[in-house]
Enzyme design. Sequence first.
Site, PDB file in Angstrom:
ATOM      1  CG  ASP A 108      -1.942   1.113   1.200  1.00 57.10           C
ATOM      2  OD1 ASP A 108      -1.984   1.865   0.198  1.00 57.10           O
ATOM      3  OD2 ASP A 108      -2.709   1.239   2.171  1.00 57.10           O
ATOM      4  CG  ASP A 319      -3.540   4.536  -2.767  1.00 50.69           C
ATOM      5  OD1 ASP A 319      -2.608   3.863  -2.290  1.00 50.69           O
ATOM      6  OD2 ASP A 319      -4.667   4.594  -2.239  1.00 50.69           O
TER       7      ASP A 319
END
Length: 445
Positions: A108, A319
């Site tokens: 992440d 992201d």
Amino acid sequence: MSDKHTPNPNIAIALGTEKGAIVLEMKHRDYCSGKTIDWSKEQKKRLILDKLHVQNLQSRIRTTNSGNIKAVSESNTQIPLTSGMKLQTLNYIVTIQLGGKKMAVIVDTGSDLTWVQCQPCKSCYTQQDPLFNPSISPSYKKVECNSSTCQSLLFATGNSGVCSNNPDPTCNYLVSYGDGSYTRGDLGSERLVLGTTPVEGFIIGCGRNNKGLFGGASGLMGLGRSDLSLISQTKSIFGGVFSYCLPSTQPGASGSLVLGGDSNSSVYKNSTPITFTRMVSNPQLSTFYVLNLTGVSIGGVRLLSGSSSFVKLGGILIDSGTVITRLPPSIYNAFKAEFLKQFSGFPSAPGFSILETCFNLSAYQEVNIPVVKLQFEGNAEMAVDVMGIFYFVKADASQVCLALASLSYEDEIGIIGNYQQKNQRVIYDTKESKLGFAGESCTSL
């Protein structure tokens, strides 16, 4: 995109060295569970949670105010990266070694603290690998609550570190995610191994109370920009440079996470030249990776110009923890209109969760899909792979949706999600504050 995958018990294997880099496998997080699931129901739930994740990111952006690693010579490490479909998530996983134990963790770039579930655990979700037990690891050490490391939690997670009630004042942490998931526990340092590269004294969260939709992963790897992220903690080893190539969700597809090397590394297997754009400096988004998106084109028709609302709003995030790309309503509507103009004559299908533009393509053996490109400041460009344009709700193609969604408000920050990043080498160079794109087939190492 079928939900039928062959489980692979060896989810993370050191594949040796290649051009001086150590190879580990990075997989999509759902890849490693053998469960039979109601795929349509699960997909809808995951997209709803992706919406909540994005809402949480927007909230963090609105409310944001503007050590211990032993240095070694800079090196390269590759970690095989794979779809997480069999771990029941639309994110991606890699396997690391922590205190000598192998663990599959979510990758992440939108968060910072790396954490795993730990024994004894007050409340833990079910994971594939055994829980990490710090009490039997000779290299695990607790972080004290009056330390600078504990104080850095506020910037990294949005929550201050607090003292535990134990005889020895240990630093406790809390990380909350947009879908309602959270991890709570104590901060510690441990020996981390990435491939064959050891990282001594790596700061991790030892989760004692964890809840949420992390699938069967052991925890999460934070690749953000705060001092507690893996990238910052290993800067003396990898130089603040990393990249990934996200594979498709097909069985056997495997990409890679590369840590270290220069941003034009010969380890990459890109099929197109790397083009770079600068990372935007934005005090409200300082832990995120922000770019200036200056153009979007569909089938050669350019929709945006250099004065687009992305530049006015302070950029667009990239992201790996968000699934579907989000665009401001006006830009999304323009994109949708042009796409429908070029992709016309096909029967429509009902919308699916956050995806509203859907088709029934079950009667067609082949379709011509318009080429979608994203242009960035500095003439950088990312051509969205065909696998990142449509989201197959049903395997028989009777419900296939345009894999983009609209933000709720015009002034929210756009996000480039992992679905549109598939089969791309995305290179993050925090040292030079630039990000690069190149086409790469992420099917094997």
